[in-house]
Design a protein around this motif. Structure first.
Motif, PDB file in Angstrom:
ATOM      1  N   GLY A   1     -15.275  -0.333   2.358  1.00  0.00           N
ATOM      2  CA  GLY A   1     -15.882   0.956   2.635  1.00  0.00           C
ATOM      3  C   GLY A   1     -14.936   2.095   2.278  1.00  0.00           C
ATOM      4  N   PRO A   2     -15.396   3.333   2.458  1.00  0.00           N
ATOM      5  CA  PRO A   2     -14.587   4.495   2.074  1.00  0.00           C
ATOM      6  C   PRO A   2     -13.232   4.501   2.786  1.00  0.00           C
ATOM      7  CG  PRO A   2     -16.817   5.154   2.688  1.00  0.00           C
ATOM      8  CD  PRO A   2     -16.675   3.713   3.055  1.00  0.00           C
ATOM      9  N   ASN A   3     -12.212   4.964   2.052  1.00  0.00           N
ATOM     10  CA  ASN A   3     -10.856   4.971   2.581  1.00  0.00           C
ATOM     11  C   ASN A   3     -10.089   6.121   1.942  1.00  0.00           C
ATOM     12  OD1 ASN A   3      -8.566   4.143   3.967  1.00  0.00           O
ATOM     13  ND2 ASN A   3      -8.479   2.122   3.015  1.00  0.00           N
ATOM     14  N   LEU A   4      -8.969   6.486   2.537  1.00  0.00           N
ATOM     15  CA  LEU A   4      -8.037   7.391   1.873  1.00  0.00           C
ATOM     16  C   LEU A   4      -7.440   6.654   0.677  1.00  0.00           C
ATOM     17  CD1 LEU A   4      -6.021   8.835   4.919  1.00  0.00           C
ATOM     18  CD2 LEU A   4      -7.893   9.930   3.671  1.00  0.00           C
ATOM     19  N   PRO A   5      -7.046   7.376  -0.375  1.00  0.00           N
ATOM     20  CA  PRO A   5      -6.324   6.705  -1.456  1.00  0.00           C
ATOM     21  C   PRO A   5      -5.098   5.985  -0.876  1.00  0.00           C
ATOM     22  CG  PRO A   5      -6.985   8.910  -2.128  1.00  0.00           C
ATOM     23  CD  PRO A   5      -7.287   8.795  -0.660  1.00  0.00           C
ATOM     24  N   THR A   6      -4.960   4.707  -1.208  1.00  0.00           N
ATOM     25  CA  THR A   6      -4.004   3.824  -0.544  1.00  0.00           C
ATOM     26  C   THR A   6      -3.269   2.949  -1.546  1.00  0.00           C
ATOM     27  OG1 THR A   6      -5.411   3.740   1.427  1.00  0.00           O
ATOM     28  CG2 THR A   6      -3.866   1.915   1.133  1.00  0.00           C
ATOM     29  N   ARG A   7      -1.987   2.709  -1.269  1.00  0.00           N
ATOM     30  CA  ARG A   7      -1.208   1.753  -2.061  1.00  0.00           C
ATOM     31  C   ARG A   7      -0.412   0.876  -1.106  1.00  0.00           C
ATOM     32  NH1 ARG A   7       0.392   1.242  -7.440  1.00  0.00           N
ATOM     33  NH2 ARG A   7       2.334   0.101  -7.728  1.00  0.00           N
ATOM     34  N   TYR A   8      -0.514  -0.435  -1.304  1.00  0.00           N
ATOM     35  CA  TYR A   8       0.246  -1.399  -0.507  1.00  0.00           C
ATOM     36  C   TYR A   8       1.618  -1.560  -1.145  1.00  0.00           C
ATOM     37  CZ  TYR A   8      -4.015  -2.254   1.977  1.00  0.00           C
ATOM     38  OH  TYR A   8      -5.127  -2.074   2.753  1.00  0.00           O
ATOM     39  N   LEU A   9       2.659  -1.431  -0.346  1.00  0.00           N
ATOM     40  CA  LEU A   9       4.029  -1.457  -0.841  1.00  0.00           C
ATOM     41  C   LEU A   9       4.750  -2.765  -0.561  1.00  0.00           C
ATOM     42  CD1 LEU A   9       5.130   2.071   0.434  1.00  0.00           C
ATOM     43  CD2 LEU A   9       4.072   1.476  -1.757  1.00  0.00           C
ATOM     44  N   TRP A  10       4.205  -3.549   0.341  1.00  0.00           N
ATOM     45  CA  TRP A  10       4.908  -4.723   0.832  1.00  0.00           C
ATOM     46  C   TRP A  10       4.151  -5.957   0.376  1.00  0.00           C
ATOM     47  CZ3 TRP A  10       9.395  -3.897   3.608  1.00  0.00           C
ATOM     48  CH2 TRP A  10      10.004  -5.031   4.139  1.00  0.00           C
ATOM     49  N   GLY A  11       4.613  -6.583  -0.712  1.00  0.00           N
ATOM     50  CA  GLY A  11       3.970  -7.786  -1.223  1.00  0.00           C
ATOM     51  C   GLY A  11       4.669  -9.029  -0.725  1.00  0.00           C
ATOM     52  N   SER A  12       4.113 -10.158  -1.064  1.00  0.00           N
ATOM     53  CA  SER A  12       4.702 -11.416  -0.617  1.00  0.00           C
ATOM     54  C   SER A  12       6.051 -11.674  -1.288  1.00  0.00           C
ATOM     55  CB  SER A  12       3.744 -12.573  -0.881  1.00  0.00           C
ATOM     56  OG  SER A  12       3.469 -12.657  -2.262  1.00  0.00           O
ATOM     57  N   GLU A  13       6.238 -11.179  -2.494  1.00  0.00           N
ATOM     58  CA  GLU A  13       7.471 -11.434  -3.240  1.00  0.00           C
ATOM     59  C   GLU A  13       8.375 -10.216  -3.348  1.00  0.00           C
ATOM     60  OE1 GLU A  13       8.410 -14.444  -4.360  1.00  0.00           O
ATOM     61  OE2 GLU A  13       6.616 -15.214  -3.364  1.00  0.00           O
ATOM     62  N   ASP A  14       7.805  -9.026  -3.456  1.00  0.00           N
ATOM     63  CA  ASP A  14       8.630  -7.849  -3.668  1.00  0.00           C
ATOM     64  C   ASP A  14       8.124  -6.684  -2.821  1.00  0.00           C
ATOM     65  OD1 ASP A  14       6.264  -7.552  -5.065  1.00  0.00           O
ATOM     66  OD2 ASP A  14       7.167  -6.519  -6.757  1.00  0.00           O
ATOM     67  N   HIS A  15       8.961  -5.664  -2.754  1.00  0.00           N
ATOM     68  CA  HIS A  15       8.645  -4.490  -1.963  1.00  0.00           C
ATOM     69  C   HIS A  15       8.920  -3.249  -2.803  1.00  0.00           C
ATOM     70  CE1 HIS A  15       8.725  -7.551   1.049  1.00  0.00           C
ATOM     71  NE2 HIS A  15      10.032  -7.688   0.968  1.00  0.00           N
ATOM     72  N   GLU A  16       8.047  -2.276  -2.687  1.00  0.00           N
ATOM     73  CA  GLU A  16       8.177  -1.032  -3.432  1.00  0.00           C
ATOM     74  C   GLU A  16       8.615   0.063  -2.469  1.00  0.00           C
ATOM     75  OE1 GLU A  16       5.321   0.971  -6.785  1.00  0.00           O
ATOM     76  OE2 GLU A  16       4.364   0.027  -5.080  1.00  0.00           O
ATOM     77  N   SER A  17       9.499   0.945  -2.887  1.00  0.00           N
ATOM     78  CA  SER A  17       9.937   2.031  -2.013  1.00  0.00           C
ATOM     79  C   SER A  17       8.775   2.994  -1.767  1.00  0.00           C
ATOM     80  CB  SER A  17      11.119   2.785  -2.626  1.00  0.00           C
ATOM     81  OG  SER A  17      10.686   3.614  -3.686  1.00  0.00           O
TER      82      SER A  17
END
Length: 169
Positions: free
Chosen positions: A62-78
């Motif tokens: 459903g509708p959401n704020l623009p979102t980015r996941y930073l914490w993956g199973s292998e790596d993490h993004e600042s």
């Protein structure tokens, strides 16, 4: 100077491991606290009728704020890199001015093998875009009254609702 304060809390939050809490913190200029696992953007405008509206995007849930996941199973993004990439996806440029108007704090006091994020805390900030920008992705604009009826179950809603209420005061 930061001014965040806790505005809501969900005890035994159903999306977190048992015994965990989700807290909503809001302010005019909040500190971004590590670890950050997700970043969200809030873009606000006044409609031609003078109503305050914000931009949301369609998602499978459903509708959401623009979102980015930073914490993956292998790596993490600042948070800086992830927020810049999210801005590029949504607006075509990653250098827009923002400020944090709140965050969700997941409080997970006991390690759980089914919870892939850091504990005892993990944060999800909401960044207000303070530059003038037009989205280049699909989405729509929604006013506070309609958004409250449709999105009140989103854990970020207390932050957005708090911001919109303060702007209309």
């Amino acid at each position: 100077m930061t001014d965040e304060r806790r505005i809501a809390r969900v005890l035994d939050a159903p999306w977190l491991p048992p015994g965990s809490t989700a807290e909503a913190w809001a302010g005019n200029d909040c500190q971004v606290i590590d670890p950050v696992i997700v970043t969200r953007l809030l873009l606000v405008r006044r409609s031609s009728a003078g109503t305050l509206e914000f931009f949301r995007v369609p998602t499978p849930r459903g509708p959401n704020l623009p979102t980015r996941y930073l914490w993956g199973s292998e790596d993490h993004e600042s948070v800086a890199d992830g927020t810049s990439r999210l801005m590029t996806e949504v607006f075509g440029r990653g250098d827009l001015a923002t400020r944090c108007i709140g965050f969700i704090r997941n409080v997970v006091p006991t390690l759980d093998p089914n919870y892939a994020y850091p504990s005892p805390w993990a944060h999800v900030p909401v960044f207000l875009v303070t530059d003038t920008a037009e989205p280049i992705v699909a989405g729509d604009w929604v006013g506070a009254d309609r958004a409250h009826a449709e999105l009140a179950d989103r854990h970020w809603w207390p932050i957005v609702g708090n911001y919109l209420t303060a702007q209309d005061a």
